[in-house]
Design a protein around this motif. Structure first.
Motif, PDB file in Angstrom:
ATOM      1  N   CYS A   9       5.416  88.603  80.004  1.00 27.44           N
ATOM      2  CA  CYS A   9       6.682  89.316  79.777  1.00 27.44           C
ATOM      3  C   CYS A   9       6.610  90.764  80.264  1.00 27.44           C
ATOM      4  N   ASN A  10       5.429  91.328  80.289  1.00 28.29           N
ATOM      5  CA  ASN A  10       5.289  92.679  80.854  1.00 28.29           C
ATOM      6  C   ASN A  10       5.561  92.640  82.365  1.00 28.29           C
TER       7      ASN A  10
ATOM      8  N   LEU B 148      13.541  85.505  73.821  1.00 28.37           N
ATOM      9  CA  LEU B 148      12.112  85.771  73.776  1.00 28.37           C
ATOM     10  C   LEU B 148      11.337  84.559  74.264  1.00 28.37           C
TER      11      LEU B 148
ATOM     12  N   VAL C 282       1.425 101.377  74.418  1.00 30.08           N
ATOM     13  CA  VAL C 282       1.012 102.376  75.409  1.00 30.08           C
ATOM     14  C   VAL C 282       2.252 102.963  76.094  1.00 30.08           C
TER      15      VAL C 282
ATOM     16  N   ARG D 139      -6.168  91.490  70.684  1.00 30.81           N
ATOM     17  CA  ARG D 139      -4.720  91.615  70.514  1.00 30.81           C
ATOM     18  C   ARG D 139      -3.917  91.040  71.678  1.00 30.81           C
ATOM     19  N   ALA D 140      -4.380  91.304  72.896  1.00 28.78           N
ATOM     20  CA  ALA D 140      -3.559  91.009  74.073  1.00 28.78           C
ATOM     21  C   ALA D 140      -3.274  89.523  74.182  1.00 28.78           C
TER      22      ALA D 140
ATOM     23  N   ARG E 197     -10.496  88.238  90.146  1.00 28.60           N
ATOM     24  CA  ARG E 197      -9.764  89.432  90.583  1.00 28.60           C
ATOM     25  C   ARG E 197     -10.735  90.384  91.240  1.00 28.60           C
TER      26      ARG E 197
ATOM     27  N   GLY F  63       2.511  88.293  76.321  1.00 24.26           N
ATOM     28  CA  GLY F  63       2.741  89.709  76.603  1.00 24.26           C
ATOM     29  C   GLY F  63       2.447  90.033  78.055  1.00 24.26           C
TER      30      GLY F  63
ATOM     31  N   LEU G 143     -11.375  88.536  80.811  1.00 23.29           N
ATOM     32  CA  LEU G 143     -11.524  89.800  81.561  1.00 23.29           C
ATOM     33  C   LEU G 143     -10.357  90.761  81.403  1.00 23.29           C
TER      34      LEU G 143
ATOM     35  N   ALA H 177       3.156  82.354  72.562  1.00 22.74           N
ATOM     36  CA  ALA H 177       3.301  83.547  73.403  1.00 22.74           C
ATOM     37  C   ALA H 177       2.484  84.722  72.884  1.00 22.74           C
TER      38      ALA H 177
ATOM     39  N   VAL I  15      10.145  93.236  71.876  1.00 21.51           N
ATOM     40  CA  VAL I  15       9.226  92.362  71.150  1.00 21.51           C
ATOM     41  C   VAL I  15       7.855  93.029  71.117  1.00 21.51           C
ATOM     42  N   LEU I  16       7.198  92.938  69.966  1.00 22.70           N
ATOM     43  CA  LEU I  16       5.817  93.403  69.842  1.00 22.70           C
ATOM     44  C   LEU I  16       4.929  92.177  69.671  1.00 22.70           C
TER      45      LEU I  16
ATOM     46  N   THR J 158      -0.555  95.833  73.426  1.00 19.84           N
ATOM     47  CA  THR J 158      -1.474  96.564  74.309  1.00 19.84           C
ATOM     48  C   THR J 158      -0.775  97.106  75.557  1.00 19.84           C
ATOM     49  N   ASP J 159       0.413  96.598  75.843  1.00 20.95           N
ATOM     50  CA  ASP J 159       1.263  97.242  76.852  1.00 20.95           C
ATOM     51  C   ASP J 159       2.347  98.087  76.189  1.00 20.95           C
ATOM     52  N   VAL J 160       3.047  97.489  75.228  1.00 19.96           N
ATOM     53  CA  VAL J 160       4.283  98.126  74.775  1.00 19.96           C
ATOM     54  C   VAL J 160       3.999  99.394  73.971  1.00 19.96           C
TER      55      VAL J 160
ATOM     56  N   LEU K 118      14.152  86.805  81.405  1.00 24.02           N
ATOM     57  CA  LEU K 118      14.648  86.859  80.015  1.00 24.02           C
ATOM     58  C   LEU K 118      15.986  87.594  79.973  1.00 24.02           C
TER      59      LEU K 118
HETATM   60  C1  LIG Z   1      -7.314  99.229  77.794  1.00 28.74           C
HETATM   61  C2  LIG Z   1      -6.411  98.198  78.398  1.00 28.74           C
HETATM   62  C3  LIG Z   1      -6.903  97.352  79.357  1.00 28.74           C
HETATM   63  C4  LIG Z   1      -6.084  96.379  79.926  1.00 28.74           C
HETATM   64  N1  LIG Z   1      -6.624  95.562  80.872  1.00 28.74           N
HETATM   65  C5  LIG Z   1      -5.836  94.609  81.425  1.00 28.74           C
HETATM   66  C6  LIG Z   1      -6.376  93.727  82.387  1.00 28.74           C
HETATM   67  O1  LIG Z   1      -7.567  93.768  82.704  1.00 28.74           O
HETATM   68  N2  LIG Z   1      -5.547  92.829  82.950  1.00 28.74           N
HETATM   69  C7  LIG Z   1      -4.228  92.742  82.610  1.00 28.74           C
HETATM   70  O2  LIG Z   1      -3.519  91.917  83.159  1.00 28.74           O
HETATM   71  N3  LIG Z   1      -3.696  93.565  81.694  1.00 28.74           N
HETATM   72  C8  LIG Z   1      -4.466  94.483  81.085  1.00 28.74           C
HETATM   73  N4  LIG Z   1      -3.921  95.316  80.152  1.00 28.74           N
HETATM   74  C9  LIG Z   1      -2.501  95.193  79.809  1.00 28.74           C
HETATM   75  C10 LIG Z   1      -2.242  94.307  78.581  1.00 28.74           C
HETATM   76  O3  LIG Z   1      -3.355  94.257  77.731  1.00 28.74           O
HETATM   77  C11 LIG Z   1      -1.901  92.890  78.969  1.00 28.74           C
HETATM   78  O4  LIG Z   1      -0.779  92.870  79.825  1.00 28.74           O
HETATM   79  C12 LIG Z   1      -1.649  92.006  77.746  1.00 28.74           C
HETATM   80  O5  LIG Z   1      -1.725  90.672  78.118  1.00 28.74           O
HETATM   81  C13 LIG Z   1      -0.321  92.291  77.097  1.00 28.74           C
HETATM   82  O6  LIG Z   1      -0.209  91.454  75.954  1.00 28.74           O
HETATM   83  P1  LIG Z   1       0.289  92.007  74.539  1.00 28.74           P
HETATM   84  O7  LIG Z   1       0.315  90.847  73.635  1.00 28.74           O
HETATM   85  O8  LIG Z   1      -0.507  93.152  74.100  1.00 28.74           O
HETATM   86  O9  LIG Z   1       1.754  92.478  74.952  1.00 28.74           O
HETATM   87  P2  LIG Z   1       2.730  93.558  74.303  1.00 28.74           P
HETATM   88  O10 LIG Z   1       2.287  94.921  74.637  1.00 28.74           O
HETATM   89  O11 LIG Z   1       2.964  93.252  72.871  1.00 28.74           O
HETATM   90  O12 LIG Z   1       4.019  93.214  75.124  1.00 28.74           O
HETATM   91  C14 LIG Z   1       4.124  93.436  76.504  1.00 28.74           C
HETATM   92  C15 LIG Z   1       5.577  93.373  76.935  1.00 28.74           C
HETATM   93  O13 LIG Z   1       6.073  92.079  76.828  1.00 28.74           O
HETATM   94  C16 LIG Z   1       7.115  92.010  75.870  1.00 28.74           C
HETATM   95  N5  LIG Z   1       6.853  90.789  75.105  1.00 28.74           N
HETATM   96  C17 LIG Z   1       5.695  90.460  74.505  1.00 28.74           C
HETATM   97  N6  LIG Z   1       5.777  89.241  73.970  1.00 28.74           N
HETATM   98  C18 LIG Z   1       7.024  88.790  74.231  1.00 28.74           C
HETATM   99  C19 LIG Z   1       7.722  87.605  73.937  1.00 28.74           C
HETATM  100  N7  LIG Z   1       7.127  86.616  73.272  1.00 28.74           N
HETATM  101  N8  LIG Z   1       8.985  87.493  74.354  1.00 28.74           N
HETATM  102  C20 LIG Z   1       9.588  88.476  75.037  1.00 28.74           C
HETATM  103  N9  LIG Z   1       8.981  89.631  75.350  1.00 28.74           N
HETATM  104  C21 LIG Z   1       7.720  89.777  74.942  1.00 28.74           C
HETATM  105  C22 LIG Z   1       7.017  93.247  75.057  1.00 28.74           C
HETATM  106  O14 LIG Z   1       8.243  93.646  74.533  1.00 28.74           O
HETATM  107  C23 LIG Z   1       6.504  94.221  76.101  1.00 28.74           C
HETATM  108  O15 LIG Z   1       7.548  94.673  76.896  1.00 28.74           O
HETATM  109  C24 LIG Z   1      -4.734  96.273  79.542  1.00 28.74           C
HETATM  110  C25 LIG Z   1      -4.233  97.125  78.558  1.00 28.74           C
HETATM  111  C26 LIG Z   1      -5.052  98.082  77.982  1.00 28.74           C
HETATM  112  C27 LIG Z   1      -4.504  98.973  76.924  1.00 28.74           C
END
Ligand SMILES: Cc1cc2nc3c(=O)[nH]c(=O)nc-3n(C[C@H](O)[C@H](O)[C@H](O)COP(=O)(O)OP(=O)(O)OC[C@H]3O[C@@H](n4cnc5c(N)ncnc54)[C@H](O)[C@@H]3O)c2cc1C
Lengths: 750, 288
Positions: free
Chosen positions: B116-117, B165, B37, B108-109, B184, B113, B99, B73, B28-29, B33-35, B160
């Protein structure tokens, strides 16, 4: 020529908009990774997973057979080797051994980056993994794993050791009588200090694009601190004459010394020769951290003796620096800098350049000095405490002045350490009260040489009186602006009329690196001489026009050319622009030129003051207030001088508080990302206040000393002192991270 | 970077179907910001991304005073901290959504995510645990809900099943006289991964703590719901003793690892410190 009264300049000391500013702000400026050429192939590099291993074989056949792959190269693609020992090119593509995790082994060019990365994984390398050694103390022991069986220690007397070793060089300086100095002392303190490997952390990763033409002419585009150094390195590694290589200028996104070595261009050139296409290699941040040159981690012992009246009577230092896989740590500079701010009569300094299985170290802003001077300055603070003296006072009492010399023999001309200390004492910051729990103030000084060397410049006059100024020094810190300003000052015209250009290696004379805090100094000399050359030619032209004796025409500092009649009161003069307009019809254009190689650079001193608050429950240090004071000679463009002082202080704070290479037991760096390699962000720093001190350098037409490096030196020892004053702990290992502070302060049973 | 396929879906059913068709290398995207990377760094084998940001249900931020708050989500942090109801009723979600990363990442984050990460240090998870979040999951066999504290099963692992999802996370309406907070510890002041993080929610009956939940992150393979810490607070007025007991319970519950981000000793100690600090803020917020 030292004057306390400042000369009246029209351009020097003002703050014009930088000539390269608009392009950089709007994103149009072309950096190395922006290079785009017809048919360009991206590439990827295979890197060693082992800290120390012999390469038994490399099989590239599967990668070569993969669809979309256009070329694969290894060190076998370099010309035949000469001699036994390691060579510079072995750090570009490993030969028989890999010496650190991340060491380049092979490279691929392919139709797209995914394919190149997939193909890299198909290259089969057989390694014989060898024991690795990561700490200088371990590497210096008998029986340590030996990185280079041919290495023998270079001794201070020039002789070579007679057995296998990891110590590439032993440096020794002394002056006076150390034993007598300690005997004279009322107190003697000896301490050990450690620093960890730290990276320059420039924003732009390394890159290199090469086009090897069918006529064996090679063009290179790369982000580097030295276009000519890249040219000579690439030609040397490929066994080609210098005329075969032309290096094109691109903008550089930071360097701090880390972009002096050449990594990717020779590899891109080999891939280009094989594929017949231009090839671009770019590093990821992980590659930047693991495979380019950070500064050394160190182990140091420093001992000092002082009399009750504060006189430092003896100073001794023992410094061991990590070189990386090949010789070349900055320990030489570290030994010369360690006690450089102090006029102590009796000194002994030993330094060791030690191979370890870590990335090959490179220059980093005042290479070597931030470590060795940190050790010395921390101990000065302890001496001041033991003698119950103000730390600035004690430094003032012992400071070097004109005529004092260092243990390595160098004797100072006019220098500004005393002035920096006095400014510090009188500064609003030092005069202010600091109160509150877990808060403390610290001060420290720093010294750096600065350097001179070769610089070339040429200028022509356009008919509207504007002047393109052509130079070969890459602009990292605003050197286009400072060159244009010094050139304009000399001609008595506006800096906005100068159009500085950095050009390729075929289009300007040899110019040494942008580094060593030399560029504003050496560019300034070249700009001055180039402008003086133009002044002479314009006097000649005016004499032709006025049909008078050349000697009777004067180009004055206000930019007006006056003839003999003017001297008698009649109107006979040209402004610069008026004469420029006449040039096409009176004999053609004028080209000014200068090639300088000056050794009259002036040393730099700085003193910094910092206030901190330590969160006693977490060990986290908050920087509350910071003031950087520095003798800059003359500030050509004060904003960029302040920017250098702030940037150096920010990097020094980073190294002091959080930045470090962390290794696992296999010698792998475990924090090779900017998430975990913790450089300070804007939220981690207060406003960094600056106080510019100007003690002009008599060896420069505008008194320039060089600014960029010295401000990275005082932050760590100043923070050491401030943390001590806040919580009563002397942290003698960098970085002074929350973890280290907390583990020091927590009771053992917690 | 890996060569990736990309599909954008507009219903939950299509997302489930695409996940089933894609198998174990489909992801899933959400904000990416995790996937993204992970795909770039080749730390996970991924060959397909299924973008769920075309589904209204996963983008919602909806509050009503009786039913509580539902956060889709994939709703990005900036929408969460920009929402007036969330600001008023769920300040602990503001603490974490402001934060994570920096301004760019927050565009975006998503909390989904982050959950699920399933990183032990995920910064939104302790807050969601103390706020009694329930994860709504859709899959080939329909829908189910799981309390957030039961969602993660190990570093990068969760409940999951293939083809499932996360659709949304639901939080009950906050009780009167309650307050929650998240904090934190990072060595810098931004752009860092928590060495330890913690959240507390407290409810008061007069001066007495009538109900409490405490959660810790980065101290075990999954974020922890530290029931013993909550129990140490309930039934008495807040005092140095009860707070110290809760902190001691957190410290005892923490079973951290030594790594480049922190040591065992440091993390154990910080578990206690951050439990205390979040209790103090939660109590202040409860008293309004
Ligand atoms: C520069 C930077 C700084 C960051 N700082 C922090 C921080 O301070 N604290 C922190 O906790 N994290 C941080 N992160 C990590 C990340 O931003 C967070 O974990 C964020 O909340 C992930 O959300 P996303 O929507 O981008 O997830 P995505 O990258 O889209 O997804 C993350 C994972 O979850 C899965 N997923 C997503 N949505 C679903 C769904 N609905 N159902 C099933 N699976 C799903 C995806 O397949 C993937 O495996 C940082 C990342 C970056 C690049």
């Amino acid at each position: 020529m030292v004057t306390t009264e400042k000369p009246k300049y029209k351009v020097v000391g003002t703050r014009p908009i930088r000539p390269d500013g608009v392009e950089k702000v709007n994103g149009r400026a072309e950096y190395g990774a922006d290079v785009s050429l017809p048919g360009l192939l991206p590439g990827a590099v295979l890197r060693s997973p082992h800290a120390h291993a012999r390469i038994l074989s490399i099989d590239t056949s599967k990668a070569e057979a993969m669809a979309g792959v256009r070329a694969v190269v290894t060190s076998a693609d370099f010309p035949p080797r000469e001699g036994d020992g390691p060579q510079a090119r072995d750090n570009v593509l490993a030969h028989d051994k890999v010496l650190y995790v991340g060491h380049a082994v092979a490279a691929v060019a392919a139709v797209d980056l995914h394919t190149a990365e997939d193909a890299v994984e198909l290259i089969e390398v057989q390694y014989e993994v060898l024991p690795h050694v990561m700490d200088v103390r371990d590497a210096m022991l008998d029986g340590a794993p030996i990185l280079d069986a041919t290495l023998r220690t270079g001794e201070p007397d020039g002789s070579k050791g007679d057995s296998a070793t990891n110590v590439a060089q032993h440096i020794h300086y002394e002056k006076g009588d150390l034993a007598a100095g300690f005997a004279e002392a009322d107190i003697v303190i000896e301490r050990e200090y450690e620093t960890t490997m730290a990276h320059q952390g420039y924003i732009e990763p390394q890159n290199g694009t090469a086009l090897w033409g069918p006529d064996d002419q090679i063009r290179i585009w790369t982000s580097t601190q030295g276009l000519f150094a890249v040219r000579d390195t690439v030609a040397g590694m490929l066994g080609l004459p210098v005329k075969s290589v032309k290096v094109e200028p691109v903008e550089i996104g930071g360097g701090f010394g880390g972009k002096i070595p050449t990594y990717l261009p020779p590899v891109a050139a080999l891939l280009s020769r094989k594929s017949g296409k231009p090839v671009k290699l770019t590093m990821s941040r992980k590659e930047v951290l693991e495979a380019t040159g950070p500064t050394s981690g160190t182990y140091m012992r420093v001992k000092m003796g002082a009399k009750k009246d504060g006189t430092l009577t003896a100073m001794e230092a023992w410094l061991a620096f990590e070189a990386g896989g090949y010789p070349g740590s900055p320990v030489g500079a570290a030994t010369m800098c360690v006690f450089a701010p102090y006029a102590c009569a009796n000194q002994v300094i030993d330094g060791y350049d030690v191979l370890v299985n870590k990335p090959q170290t490179a220059a980093y802003r005042a290479p070597g000095a931030p470590a060795s001077e940190y050790a010395a300055e921390c101990l000065i603070d302890e001496i001041a405490e033991a003698l119950d003296r103000d730390p600035l006072e004690l430094r003032l009492q012992n400071s070097v002045k004109e005529g004092d010399s260092r243990a390595d023999g160098f004797t100072y001309g006019p220098v500004g350490h005393v002035e920096c200390l006095q400014e510090a004492q009188e500064s609003p910051h030092y005069q202010s009260e600091l109160s509150g729990e877990n808060r403390g103030r610290g001060v420290a000084s720093g010294f750096w040489f600065n350097i001179g060397f070769e610089t070339s410049m040429a200028a022509q006059i356009q008919s509207d009186g504007t002047v393109p100024l052509v130079m070969g020094a890459v602009d990292i810190g605003g050197s286009r602006a400072s060159a244009a300003m010094q050139f304009a000052e000399t001609l008595g015209i506006a800096s906005e009329d100068i159009k500085p250009h950095i050009v390729d290696t075929d289009s300007v004379g040899f110019t040494f690196l942008t580094g060593g805090s030399r560029t504003a100094f050496a560019n300034g000399w070249a700009a001055y001489e180039c402008a003086m050359d133009m002044r002479r030619q314009m006097e000649e032209r005016a004499a032709t026009i006025w049909d008078c004796d050349r000697e009777s025409v004067r180009y004055d500092d206000d930019g007006v050319i006056r003839g003999p009649a003017a001297a008698a009161g009649a109107p006979q003069e040209f402004t610069f622009k008026e004469l420029a307009a006449e040039l096409p019809n009176t004999g053609g254009g004028i080209v000014g030129r200068a090639d300088v190689s000056k050794t009259t650079h002036g040393p730099a001193f700085a003193t910094h003051i910092v206030d901190v608050e330590v969160d006693a429950e977490t060990g986290k240090v908050e920087v509350l207030r910071y003031t950087a004071i520095q003798d800059v000679g003359t500030a050509i463009h004060p904003s960029y001088v302040e920017g250098q002082m702030q940037g150096g202080a920010a990097q020094g704070i980073g190294m002091a508080l959080n930045e470090e290479y962390i290794w696992d037991d296999k010698g792998r760096m475990v924090n090779s990302s900017l998430l975990d390699y913790r450089m300070p962000t804007a939220l981690d720093l207060p406003m960094l206040d600056t106080i510019i001190v100007e003690v002009p350098n008599p060896g420069h037409p505008y008194g320039v000393r060089g600014v960029g490096e010295v401000p990275i030196i005082p932050p760590a020892p100043a923070l050491h002192a401030a943390i001590y004053n806040a919580i009563g702990e002397r942290m003698r290992t960098l970085p002074m991270s929350p973890r280290r502070i907390l583990e020091r302060t927590l009771p053992d049973d917690e | 970077m890996q060569d990736l396929r990309y599909a954008k879906v507009s219903t939950v059913d299509d997302a489930v179907a695409a996940l089933q068709a894609g198998g174990s290398t489909a992801r899933v995207l959400a904000g990416g910001t995790d996937v993204i990377v992970q795909a770039r760094a080749r730390t996970r084998a991924i060959d397909m991304l299924i973008d769920i940001k075309g589904i209204d249900e996963v983008l919602q931020v909806a509050f009503d005073a009786d039913g509580g708050l539902t956060i889709g989500a994939a709703a990005p942090c900036y929408r969460i901290y920009g929402d007036a109801d969330v600001r008023e009723h769920y300040p602990a979600l503001i603490d974490c959504s402001t934060l994570i990363g920096g301004t760019g990442v927050q565009g975006r984050a998503s909390l989904g995510g982050n959950l699920c990460n399933s990183s032990p240090s995920g910064d939104s998870i302790p807050a969601m645990i103390v706020l009694e979040g329930r994860a709504e999951i859709a899959g080939p066999n329909g829908r189910r809900t799981v309390p957030v504290e039961d969602f993660c099963t190990g570093p990068g692992r969760n409940v999951l099943e293939p083809g499932e999802l996360l659709v949304s996370i639901h939080f009950p309406a906050p009780a009167p006289n309650s307050g929650a907070a998240f904090l934190r510890f990072i060595p810098r002041n931004e752009m860092d991964i928590a060495v330890v993080n913690a959240a507390t929610q407290l409810r008061f009956d007069g001066d007495t703590v009538s109900w409490a939940r405490v959660s810790l992150g980065a101290t075990a393979p999954t974020p922890l719901f530290v029931t013993a810490a909550g129990e140490a607070l309930v039934g008495a007025a807040l005092s140095d003793e009860t707070i110290a007991a809760a902190a001691a319970a957190s410290k005892a519950a923490a079973s951290p690892i030594d790594d480049m981000r922190g040591s065992i000793k440091q993390r154990k100690h910080l578990s206690a410190v951050y439990t205390q600090r979040t209790i103090a803020i939660a109590a202040e917020r409860a008293r309004g």
